[in-house]
Scaffold this active site. Sequence first.
Site, PDB file in Angstrom:
ATOM      1  N   ILE A 101       0.811  -1.226   0.000  1.00 24.04           N
ATOM      2  CA  ILE A 101       0.000   0.000   0.000  1.00 24.04           C
ATOM      3  C   ILE A 101       0.839   1.269   0.000  1.00 24.04           C
ATOM      4  CG2 ILE A 101      -2.017  -1.033   1.082  1.00 24.04           C
ATOM      5  CD1 ILE A 101      -1.078   0.002   3.756  1.00 24.04           C
ATOM      6  N   GLY A 102       2.166   1.158   0.036  1.00 23.83           N
ATOM      7  CA  GLY A 102       2.977   2.369   0.018  1.00 23.83           C
ATOM      8  C   GLY A 102       4.400   2.104   0.449  1.00 23.83           C
ATOM      9  N   GLY A 110       7.698   3.852   3.145  1.00 27.19           N
ATOM     10  CA  GLY A 110       8.032   4.769   4.228  1.00 27.19           C
ATOM     11  C   GLY A 110       9.500   5.151   4.191  1.00 27.19           C
ATOM     12  N   SER A 111       9.973   5.689   5.304  1.00 29.93           N
ATOM     13  CA  SER A 111      11.335   6.214   5.341  1.00 29.93           C
ATOM     14  C   SER A 111      12.388   5.137   5.206  1.00 29.93           C
ATOM     15  CB  SER A 111      11.545   6.988   6.650  1.00 29.93           C
ATOM     16  OG  SER A 111      11.294   6.130   7.759  1.00 29.93           O
ATOM     17  N   GLY A 166      11.376   1.570   4.246  1.00 27.69           N
ATOM     18  CA  GLY A 166      10.909   0.336   3.653  1.00 27.69           C
ATOM     19  C   GLY A 166       9.546   0.452   3.015  1.00 27.69           C
ATOM     20  N   VAL A 183       5.468  -0.566   2.756  1.00 24.08           N
ATOM     21  CA  VAL A 183       4.351  -0.733   3.686  1.00 24.08           C
ATOM     22  C   VAL A 183       3.316  -1.669   3.062  1.00 24.08           C
ATOM     23  CG1 VAL A 183       2.586   0.427   5.048  1.00 24.08           C
ATOM     24  CG2 VAL A 183       4.737   1.591   4.563  1.00 24.08           C
ATOM     25  N   LYS A 199       5.316  -2.057   7.995  1.00 21.58           N
ATOM     26  CA  LYS A 199       6.428  -1.484   7.236  1.00 21.58           C
ATOM     27  C   LYS A 199       7.632  -2.415   7.356  1.00 21.58           C
ATOM     28  CE  LYS A 199       7.276   2.930   7.643  1.00 21.58           C
ATOM     29  NZ  LYS A 199       7.802   4.204   8.181  1.00 21.58           N
ATOM     30  N   ASP A 222       9.986  15.350   7.991  1.00 14.99           N
ATOM     31  CA  ASP A 222       9.515  14.851   6.692  1.00 14.99           C
ATOM     32  C   ASP A 222       8.002  15.009   6.577  1.00 14.99           C
ATOM     33  OD1 ASP A 222       9.884  13.823   4.173  1.00 14.99           O
ATOM     34  OD2 ASP A 222       9.844  11.724   4.805  1.00 14.99           O
TER      35      ASP A 222
END
Length: 797
Positions: free
Chosen positions: A493-494, A496-497, A499, A501, A515, A622
Amino acid sequence: MTSFSTTVITIITLTLILHLASTVRTLGGSATTISITYGSNTTICGIVAGQPSQHIQCWSNGGVFDVYSNISFQSIAGGRDVFCGVRSGGSALLCWNQNQNQNQNPKWTPKRLYFNETVTLSRLVIGDTQICAISNSTGSNVYCWRDRERFSVQTGRFESVSSGLGFTCGVALNNSNGIICFGTNLELASYIQGQFSNFRMLNVVVGGDHACGVNSTGFLICRGNNNNGKIDVPDHLPFEFSAVAPGLNHTCALRKTNNTVACWGRVGNVGDFFPVDVYFESIVAGLDFTCGLTTNNLSVVCWGEGSVRSGSNGSLPLRTILPGPCVRSGACKCGPYTQSDSLCSGFGSICKPCDLSNGLPSNPPMLAPPSPNEPHSSPSRALRRGLLAFAIVGSVGALAGICTIIYCLWTGVCCGNKRIHNSVQPTINGPGAATQLSNSSPVSRSSTIRRQASRAFRRQRSGTSSKHADREEEFTFDVLALATDNFSQENKIGAGSFGVVYKGKLLDGREVAIKRGETSQKAKKFQEKESAFDSELAFLSRLHHKHLVRLVGYCEEREEKLLVYEYMKNGALYDHLHDKKNVEKNSSVLNSWKMRIKVALDAARGIEYLHSYAVPPIIHRDIKSSNILLDANWVARVSDFGLSLMDSECDSEHRPTKAAGTVGYIDPEYYGLNVVTAKSDVYGLGVVMLELLTGKRAIFKSDDDNDDTPISLVDYAVPIISSGELATILDKRVGPPDANEVEAVELMAYTAMHCVNLEGKERPTMTDIVANLERAVSHCDDSHGSISSGQISIISE
């Protein structure tokens, strides 16, 4: 005989029949703790005893491996290239499919087929690839899956269920305990069902193409195809057999009298090991061999044509296996199993099978299985004992009733005249509270609430700054792999900083976002420098606010680093503003000015908490629209603390070893001078507000086909807002603001313009931003509001 006596005997007779029906379920359909999987590789599994978790251990190709070493199971079963387990408590059904063409090192892929904390499962069975289980609900429904997909079966109450090659049979309570069969092999299912049509059955166990079960008089009956004599049950006593295991061409049964086995049909070749003097707690059949759990040391022993074993006596190198599921202490009708506490490692008890032989003659003659007409027998010793028990229970009940009437009259409760006794307040132990409180000096409820609120507020605002302080739940990698279907692309689904998700569903039904840290060498070097995983874990373990994404837990196993968050159902703000699918649909809930301003306010409140209330303060570093997530109620929450910093003074300057952030959102002062302050987060939020206003990305390309030069949203929007032409750049998907929304939109625009000032000292604080956005939201609800009714709270420092 009087009518009353006749009624009593009828009731007792029915009670005894029901008692027999409920206590002989050990023959098939009950929870088993050993399983056989055939197909690409023969795999034999058992539920390990004497451990804090009753996990699964398996043997395959001469090797032993554990399955989910920290998860407890109550029963398991195997089929063709699949084995399944019902988790302790019955709320979840997990299955593992064996990948084909990997005979040397077979890989088992897990998947959860069922989860329900209210309607739990029991009596798991597998036939070939068909998986079935009976629920513990009042209806005792059967749930079945084929190739991991649920399919409907005949509804109704079932006493037991069992699966064979292409068909499943069950004892239906709504059919006078007759057998009902169903499955892909309808011809065989119909034939087996017809063979049992004249019998009243207590349970049924299915083999390859035949089935066996105990009828209401206690005899074992087998019906179906009789190649190799597999349905020719030897002469036996009523209720002599406590378990049966039919295979493809053979049948084995466990004698209740001495725990030895009897087998018929094609059992094995000359010289094959057969357990003549071995005693067993339970048995289970594969296609052409049978395995049992020995009474002596609870080890697994196998015999038959295709048996697999490593020891000379047919034993497998598995650990001590449970003879039955561990249930809560005190739940056993007939007492716990010997050494039950140590076998369950203190986590429950194993129920001992109820003894039915008390109701039989002391020296019954050898009998053959009954005819289809099943003649009725005369009242047995069990009936006489039942009458005696009824008389005793009735006497005790009468005495209890008399005592109740006397107490009722003495207290006056029956007549509505209750005696009121003075209640005694509890003793409060602790400093300054050693005396007992009387009714004349009750504890102030308001003061109690104040103390509780004070403690909650201190917990929210303060926290230790140690690296892994106050850690959340720790998960194993296997559990998270199962939750995400082995980190499949469908669950991604996405990012992150540190890895990718994935969406996941834990064994207890919780939906989470997981994540997973990148495992490439380049990613590892970055992680070593920035410690993103440790940073998020340290921050989120102590931060609790409605506008911050909550950390559920983490996993550090081998080289894997994973973080588990609560799942945000409505995804990232970025996707609603810029994702092509959402743009084309033009139907997002966010396509209203009030909702967009509210999202900005939610995010601002979360950042304000980090800057002003967290101890020590935290700089996120961020802030961007992809790090602002929306929960099921469209409440915005700030996420991803992998780049965050903390210090004793949030307004002080920090010089990290390397500038970090996202192009388009990064503070120009931070990027140019490598100096980061809380005002760096203010700049990022200002860009997000411009995104909400214009619908454009932080860095976008011109609509001019001849010019593909990237444009900064700040450089594009700020001059237009300053010139008073805000209406020309507003997101057309939302439409022109209403009369009461104009002032609110303008207020957010002017606030955003100040947030993206080049100099940090000229930007407002998060407290000022929250105040302005609160006023903007109120303008949306107040058509009489005016932007001149109050000054914009822009305070530079």
